[in-house]
Motif scaffolding. Structure first.
Motif, mmCIF file in Angstrom:
data_model
loop_
_atom_site.group_PDB
_atom_site.id
_atom_site.type_symbol
_atom_site.label_atom_id
_atom_site.label_comp_id
_atom_site.label_asym_id
_atom_site.label_seq_id
_atom_site.Cartn_x
_atom_site.Cartn_y
_atom_site.Cartn_z
ATOM 1 N N GLU A 223 -0.375 24.660 -14.631
ATOM 2 C CA GLU A 223 -1.113 24.922 -13.379
ATOM 3 C C GLU A 223 -1.291 26.432 -13.230
ATOM 4 O O GLU A 223 -0.323 27.197 -13.131
ATOM 5 N N ILE A 224 -2.554 26.841 -13.173
ATOM 6 C CA ILE A 224 -2.896 28.268 -13.075
ATOM 7 C C ILE A 224 -3.061 28.624 -11.601
ATOM 8 O O ILE A 224 -3.812 27.970 -10.883
ATOM 9 N N GLY A 225 -2.376 29.667 -11.137
ATOM 10 C CA GLY A 225 -2.458 30.031 -9.724
ATOM 11 C C GLY A 225 -1.746 28.990 -8.871
ATOM 12 O O GLY A 225 -2.303 28.435 -7.924
ATOM 13 N N PHE A 226 -0.485 28.774 -9.211
ATOM 14 C CA PHE A 226 0.338 27.729 -8.572
ATOM 15 C C PHE A 226 0.481 27.965 -7.070
ATOM 16 O O PHE A 226 0.692 27.031 -6.295
ATOM 17 N N GLY A 227 0.391 29.237 -6.646
ATOM 18 C CA GLY A 227 0.526 29.554 -5.220
ATOM 19 C C GLY A 227 1.882 29.136 -4.703
ATOM 20 O O GLY A 227 2.925 29.416 -5.309
ATOM 21 N N SER A 228 1.908 28.445 -3.562
ATOM 22 C CA SER A 228 3.179 27.969 -3.025
ATOM 23 C C SER A 228 3.313 26.455 -3.217
ATOM 24 O O SER A 228 3.960 25.777 -2.430
ATOM 25 N N GLY A 229 2.686 25.953 -4.274
ATOM 26 C CA GLY A 229 2.975 24.593 -4.722
ATOM 27 C C GLY A 229 2.380 23.482 -3.881
ATOM 28 O O GLY A 229 2.930 22.376 -3.837
ATOM 29 N N HIS A 230 1.233 23.742 -3.250
ATOM 30 C CA HIS A 230 0.673 22.684 -2.398
ATOM 31 C C HIS A 230 0.130 21.489 -3.185
ATOM 32 O O HIS A 230 -0.158 20.446 -2.589
ATOM 33 N N ASN A 231 -0.015 21.636 -4.507
ATOM 34 C CA ASN A 231 -0.443 20.461 -5.290
ATOM 35 C C ASN A 231 0.738 19.588 -5.709
ATOM 36 O O ASN A 231 0.523 18.451 -6.144
ATOM 37 N N VAL A 232 1.943 20.138 -5.604
ATOM 38 C CA VAL A 232 3.117 19.433 -6.148
ATOM 39 C C VAL A 232 3.236 17.988 -5.626
ATOM 40 O O VAL A 232 3.455 17.057 -6.408
ATOM 41 N N PRO A 233 3.066 17.755 -4.316
ATOM 42 C CA PRO A 233 3.226 16.367 -3.829
ATOM 43 C C PRO A 233 2.186 15.404 -4.397
ATOM 44 O O PRO A 233 2.346 14.195 -4.275
ATOM 45 N N TYR B 1 -19.832 21.071 0.483
ATOM 46 C CA TYR B 1 -19.270 22.036 1.433
ATOM 47 C C TYR B 1 -18.048 21.391 2.086
ATOM 48 O O TYR B 1 -18.127 20.266 2.582
ATOM 49 N N GLU B 2 -16.976 22.172 2.070
ATOM 50 C CA GLU B 2 -15.699 21.673 2.604
ATOM 51 C C GLU B 2 -15.796 21.517 4.120
ATOM 52 O O GLU B 2 -16.207 22.461 4.808
ATOM 53 N N LYS B 3 -15.396 20.354 4.626
ATOM 54 C CA LYS B 3 -15.418 20.134 6.075
ATOM 55 C C LYS B 3 -14.507 21.124 6.779
ATOM 56 O O LYS B 3 -13.382 21.364 6.325
ATOM 57 N N THR C 105 -6.665 25.123 -8.736
ATOM 58 C CA THR C 105 -7.285 24.885 -7.427
ATOM 59 C C THR C 105 -7.413 26.210 -6.679
ATOM 60 O O THR C 105 -6.430 26.917 -6.471
ATOM 61 N N TRP C 106 -8.633 26.541 -6.303
ATOM 62 C CA TRP C 106 -8.951 27.753 -5.535
ATOM 63 C C TRP C 106 -8.320 29.007 -6.163
ATOM 64 O O TRP C 106 -7.766 29.846 -5.446
ATOM 65 N N THR C 107 -8.417 29.119 -7.474
ATOM 66 C CA THR C 107 -7.804 30.238 -8.198
ATOM 67 C C THR C 107 -8.797 30.979 -9.086
ATOM 68 O O THR C 107 -8.698 32.206 -9.235
ATOM 69 N N LEU C 108 -9.781 30.284 -9.653
ATOM 70 C CA LEU C 108 -10.736 30.961 -10.536
ATOM 71 C C LEU C 108 -11.538 32.014 -9.774
ATOM 72 O O LEU C 108 -12.109 32.924 -10.369
ATOM 73 N N ILE D 43 -7.217 19.505 3.734
ATOM 74 C CA ILE D 43 -7.629 19.565 2.319
ATOM 75 C C ILE D 43 -6.745 18.707 1.411
ATOM 76 O O ILE D 43 -6.971 18.644 0.206
ATOM 77 N N GLU D 44 -5.779 18.028 2.013
ATOM 78 C CA GLU D 44 -4.903 17.194 1.174
ATOM 79 C C GLU D 44 -5.665 16.093 0.418
ATOM 80 O O GLU D 44 -5.366 15.838 -0.751
ATOM 81 N N PRO D 45 -6.676 15.451 1.034
ATOM 82 C CA PRO D 45 -7.420 14.444 0.253
ATOM 83 C C PRO D 45 -8.099 15.050 -0.982
ATOM 84 O O PRO D 45 -8.227 14.384 -2.009
ATOM 85 N N LEU D 46 -8.505 16.319 -0.874
ATOM 86 C CA LEU D 46 -9.120 16.976 -2.041
ATOM 87 C C LEU D 46 -8.069 17.227 -3.117
ATOM 88 O O LEU D 46 -8.326 17.067 -4.315
ATOM 89 N N ARG D 47 -6.879 17.626 -2.685
ATOM 90 C CA ARG D 47 -5.790 17.837 -3.660
ATOM 91 C C ARG D 47 -5.456 16.513 -4.364
ATOM 92 O O ARG D 47 -5.243 16.483 -5.566
ATOM 93 N N ARG D 48 -5.414 15.448 -3.591
ATOM 94 C CA ARG D 48 -5.117 14.135 -4.189
ATOM 95 C C ARG D 48 -6.161 13.792 -5.252
ATOM 96 O O ARG D 48 -5.850 13.347 -6.350
#
Ligand SMILES: C[S@@+](CC[C@H](N)C(=O)[O-])C[C@H]1O[C@@H](n2cnc3c(N)ncnc32)[C@H](O)[C@@H]1O
Length: 205
Positions: A39-49, A186-188, A105-108, A22-27
């Motif tokens: 950032e709402i629902g930061f989680g463990s920061g997978h968007n940070v990079p 639909y996500e692969k 991302t994936w939080t709402l 899912i990294e290409p989607l984050r990018r």
């Protein structure tokens, strides 16, 4: 919160959300962000990079202490200042118009009163500010929706209140956002009931 929601689920989320596929989607969802971002629902920061260099600071809103701790490596590796400054997207501890943009991302799917959270996002971003979103929700196909409705109660129990059936675009437009960009797919690699994604940018008037 019990032991499962508190200690176990954030680790499961960290693993699932840390998938390379899912990294290409984050990018894509982070592209174009600039200035001060909430950032709402930061989680463990997978968007940070994937924060662009034009992002000057991030206010991270995340209820889970475990999630925040699991972000440590990514936080240490970024040049963008990130401060955990809120625990609940429904009650943002920020002044009006204090951010240029928002990211979710994936939080709402999970915030209990998503309409309240969206009105809070509108309040804290400047007029004309953009919400970059990447969310799973109600599928475009009735056959998939049927399974989403059947599985929703179980999903809510095992995934911290996550819903499969939220109509993401409708929620955004009802909250007053204008959709500028939208890709529904639909996500692969994910079952369709869990991977009916909406990725886009919405503007707050
Ligand atoms: C599926 S995870 C996604 C995490 C992250 N956004 C990502 O893409 O990896 C959903 C996140 O929403 C957080 N969350 C749950 N309730 C919330 C609330 N009321 N306000 C803000 N975040 C919330 C959870 O703790 C979890 O980190």
């Amino acid at each position: 919160m019990g032991l499962y929601d508190d200690r176990v689920l954030p680790r499961i989320i960290n693993t699932v959300c840390g998938s390379k596929t899912i990294e290409p989607l984050r990018r894509r969802v982070c592209a174009g962000l600039s200035g001060a971002v909430v950032e709402i629902g930061f989680g463990s920061g997978h968007n940070v990079p994937f924060y662009p260099a034009a992002v000057s600071r991030v206010g991270a809103v995340e209820p889970s202490d475990v999630g925040w701790k699991l972000a440590a490596k990514r936080l240490a590796a970024t040049g963008v200042p990130v401060q955990r400054s809120g625990l609940d997207g429904q009650v943002l501890p920020f002044a009006d118009d204090s951010f240029d943009a928002a990211l979710s991302t994936w939080t709402l799917c999970t915030i209990p009163d998503v309409a309240v959270a969206l009105s809070e996002i509108r309040r804290v971003i400047k007029p004309g500010g953009k919400l970059h979103f990447l969310e799973h929700g109600l599928a475009p196909d009735e056959r998939v929706r049927h399974w989403q409705r059947r599985l929703d109660p179980l999903q809510q129990r095992v995934a911290g209140g996550c819903h499969f059936t939220r109509p993401i675009v409708e929620l955004l437009t009802t909250a007053g956002f204008t959709i500028d960009e939208l890709d529904v797919f639909y996500e692969k690699g994910a079952p369709k009931f869990a991977g009916a994604d909406s990725l886009g940018i919405a503007t707050s008037p």
